[in-house]
Design a protein around this motif. Structure first.
Motif, mmCIF file in Angstrom:
data_model
loop_
_atom_site.group_PDB
_atom_site.id
_atom_site.type_symbol
_atom_site.label_atom_id
_atom_site.label_comp_id
_atom_site.label_asym_id
_atom_site.label_seq_id
_atom_site.Cartn_x
_atom_site.Cartn_y
_atom_site.Cartn_z
ATOM 1 N N ALA A 178 0.839 -1.201 0.000
ATOM 2 C CA ALA A 178 0.000 0.000 0.000
ATOM 3 C C ALA A 178 0.873 1.249 0.000
ATOM 4 O O ALA A 178 1.510 1.572 1.004
ATOM 5 N N LYS A 179 0.900 1.956 -1.118
ATOM 6 C CA LYS A 179 1.733 3.145 -1.265
ATOM 7 C C LYS A 179 0.973 4.435 -0.956
ATOM 8 O O LYS A 179 1.584 5.483 -0.800
ATOM 9 N N THR A 181 -3.344 6.028 0.343
ATOM 10 C CA THR A 181 -4.586 5.671 1.048
ATOM 11 C C THR A 181 -5.550 4.878 0.167
ATOM 12 O O THR A 181 -6.303 4.048 0.683
ATOM 13 N N LEU A 182 -5.534 5.120 -1.141
ATOM 14 C CA LEU A 182 -6.383 4.311 -2.019
ATOM 15 C C LEU A 182 -5.899 2.862 -2.023
ATOM 16 O O LEU A 182 -6.697 1.921 -1.975
ATOM 17 N N ASP A 183 -4.585 2.674 -2.054
ATOM 18 C CA ASP A 183 -4.024 1.318 -1.972
ATOM 19 C C ASP A 183 -4.432 0.627 -0.671
ATOM 20 O O ASP A 183 -4.606 -0.597 -0.638
ATOM 21 N N GLU A 184 -4.547 1.404 0.405
ATOM 22 C CA GLU A 184 -4.979 0.811 1.668
ATOM 23 C C GLU A 184 -6.370 0.210 1.532
ATOM 24 O O GLU A 184 -6.651 -0.860 2.082
ATOM 25 N N TRP A 185 -7.238 0.869 0.773
ATOM 26 C CA TRP A 185 -8.574 0.318 0.530
ATOM 27 C C TRP A 185 -8.509 -0.935 -0.347
ATOM 28 O O TRP A 185 -9.222 -1.918 -0.111
ATOM 29 N N ILE A 186 -7.641 -0.907 -1.351
ATOM 30 C CA ILE A 186 -7.494 -2.087 -2.214
ATOM 31 C C ILE A 186 -6.971 -3.265 -1.397
ATOM 32 O O ILE A 186 -7.412 -4.409 -1.571
ATOM 33 N N TYR A 187 -6.044 -2.983 -0.492
ATOM 34 C CA TYR A 187 -5.533 -4.035 0.397
ATOM 35 C C TYR A 187 -6.676 -4.642 1.205
ATOM 36 O O TYR A 187 -6.768 -5.872 1.344
ATOM 37 N N PHE A 188 -7.541 -3.786 1.742
ATOM 38 C CA PHE A 188 -8.676 -4.290 2.513
ATOM 39 C C PHE A 188 -9.613 -5.118 1.636
ATOM 40 O O PHE A 188 -10.074 -6.195 2.040
ATOM 41 N N LEU A 189 -9.901 -4.631 0.426
ATOM 42 C CA LEU A 189 -10.806 -5.361 -0.467
ATOM 43 C C LEU A 189 -10.254 -6.741 -0.811
ATOM 44 O O LEU A 189 -11.011 -7.696 -0.988
#
Length: 290
Positions: A178-179, A181-189
């Motif tokens: 996760a680079k 905050t959007l990546d943080e959501w992709i990680y969660f998904l």
């Protein structure tokens, strides 16, 4: 430390339609669209319907934001070769269903279609794609702009803001790094986990609302049943693919055996070359000679 949370698709069906939990969806949409999204209401959609055929394969939710735009969030778990076509159909259907006959065309709602897919859709290396409509001159190579009057009338700056937009999130293609905050959501998904270091909008609330251990007993049972059904669906697809691959290999062996029969090799050599039984080769030899 991170804890396991319920999957986003199940949460959309059970938990996130509650107005008290809109903050989770608002956070996700705000990070994806780079805007401060506020959800006004959840509208009726196919995802509200509990049908045995579809409820484990895909989930969708239709929301209306404070800008009077329609936002479709659809989650697709298994491969569909015509998924692009269904995206186009879903947007067209939403536009037509939410436009009253006789109203001005300027009242046609903007639709944003967000598609979270857990399979490799199309051919591309990225994991987030955005599609929007621009009109490009064939001779001057320029982009068609709104007139000054149109900008004032419609409160839009660009032509593409009037037309539908599409987002495709190819979750399984994300590398778990996760680079932003959007990546943080992709990680969660992808992983149904929120790391302590994550700061994306909505994820703190998701970490509370979607905690499996905090679910009522009925919801825990329903979630476990949902996960079992996803596993069963995945096994069914794997079995079908394996059978198809086996059939292709078998057909290839038979074709090779027929060619070896024609050039005059004996049954033993053909059997060693293809792995087919002597009986099968003799059967093929009879077919070929007749």
């Amino acid at each position: 430390m991170s804890k396991k949370l319920v999957r986003f698709d199940w949460a959309i069906k059970r938990l996130l339609r509650n107005k008290a939990n809109f903050v989770v969806l608002e956070g996700f949409l705000s990070e994806l669209l780079f805007d401060d999204i506020k959800i006004e209401q959840i509208l009726e959609s196919e995802g509200n319907q509990e049908t045995d055929d579809d409820k484990f394969n895909r989930v969708d939710i239709l929301t209306q934001n404070s800008k009077n735009e329609l936002i479709i969030i659809e989650i697709q778990n298994t491969y569909e070769i015509d998924y692009f076509h269904r995206m186009a159909y879903g947007v067209s259907k939403s536009i037509s269903e939410h436009h009253t006959l006789g109203n001005k065309y300027s009242e046609v709602k903007k639709v944003i279609s967000i598609n979270i897919v857990y399979f490799d859709l199309g051919h591309g290396q990225d994991y987030i794609y955005r599609g929007k409509t621009d009109f490009k001159g064939l001779h001057q190579n320029d982009i068609l702009e709104l007139s000054k009057k149109q900008k004032q009338t419609f409160s839009k700056e660009e032509v593409y803001e009037i037309f539908p937009e599409y987002y495709i999130l190819k979750v399984n293609q994300f590398n778990d790094i996760a680079k932003d905050t959007l990546d943080e959501w992709i990680y969660f998904l992808k992983n149904s986990e929120v790391k302590d270091s994550f700061n994306a909008k909505g994820l703190k609330e998701a970490n509370e609302v979607l905690d499996i251990m905090r679910l009522p007993a009925d919801d825990q049972y329903g979630y476990n049943r949902y996960m079992d059904s996803l596993s069963l669906k995945a096994s069914e697809i794997f079995s079908l693919q394996s059978e198809a691959e086996y059939k292709v290999r078998e057909d290839e062996k038979i074709e090779i055996a027929k060619n070896l029969i024609i050039i005059g090799l004996n049954d033993e050599i053909i059997s060693k070359s293809t792995g087919l039984t002597i009986e099968k080769i003799q059967e093929l030899r009879n077919e070929t000679e007749n």
